[in-house]
Design a protein around this motif. Sequence first.
Motif, PDB file in Angstrom:
ATOM      1  N   VAL A 162       1.269  77.042 114.709  1.00 53.61           N
ATOM      2  CA  VAL A 162       1.347  76.977 116.205  1.00 53.61           C
ATOM      3  C   VAL A 162       0.325  77.679 117.007  1.00 53.61           C
ATOM      4  CG1 VAL A 162       3.854  77.019 115.926  1.00 53.61           C
ATOM      5  CG2 VAL A 162       2.813  79.111 116.262  1.00 53.61           C
ATOM      6  N   GLY A 163      -0.884  78.084 116.184  1.00 52.01           N
ATOM      7  CA  GLY A 163      -1.967  78.518 116.933  1.00 52.01           C
ATOM      8  C   GLY A 163      -1.697  80.147 117.313  1.00 52.01           C
ATOM      9  N   GLY A 164      -0.953  80.748 116.518  1.00 49.65           N
ATOM     10  CA  GLY A 164      -0.690  82.070 116.999  1.00 49.65           C
ATOM     11  C   GLY A 164      -1.389  83.185 115.862  1.00 49.65           C
ATOM     12  N   ASP A 165      -0.924  84.369 115.934  1.00 50.21           N
ATOM     13  CA  ASP A 165      -1.220  85.386 115.197  1.00 50.21           C
ATOM     14  C   ASP A 165      -0.233  86.252 114.442  1.00 50.21           C
ATOM     15  OD1 ASP A 165      -4.072  85.157 115.843  1.00 50.21           O
ATOM     16  OD2 ASP A 165      -3.580  86.053 117.753  1.00 50.21           O
ATOM     17  N   PHE A 166      -0.425  86.526 113.349  1.00 53.64           N
ATOM     18  CA  PHE A 166       0.453  87.377 112.474  1.00 53.64           C
ATOM     19  C   PHE A 166      -0.129  88.763 112.681  1.00 53.64           C
ATOM     20  CE2 PHE A 166       1.565  89.919 108.557  1.00 53.64           C
ATOM     21  CZ  PHE A 166       2.824  89.697 108.374  1.00 53.64           C
TER      22      PHE A 166
END
Length: 126
Positions: free
Chosen positions: A53-57
Amino acid sequence: MLPTQTAADTPVATNAGEPALPLELLELELSLDGFAGDAETFTEAVRSAADQVGGDFLFELPASGLAEDCLRIAALRVPKGDAGSLEVVFALLDAEGAAIRVESPDDSTKDLKRFADAFIDVLERI
């Protein structure tokens, strides 16, 4: 004459008692749907979903009473809306270790949200 309701005015259907998820969280939750792992593969599944989704962990830790009915919590930063701003959300592995749910921070996780924000601030300074 009675006004008509358009599709844009229609709220997203939810299960009884559960609030509607914003589109960004719905997309993340859908990418985690069908999780067939366990506590060992939770981090890998959440990290992969955040990437999709284009996010960051950000990080993952034992729930230790921070949230109800879950074993582990992962903090993520995901895109919100068209402006491209990022928001912190949590992925929670249920108490059986069989399913993952996604939640926005609330009163019970406000301290964890503050920790995630501080974590982001440190990373941005590096």
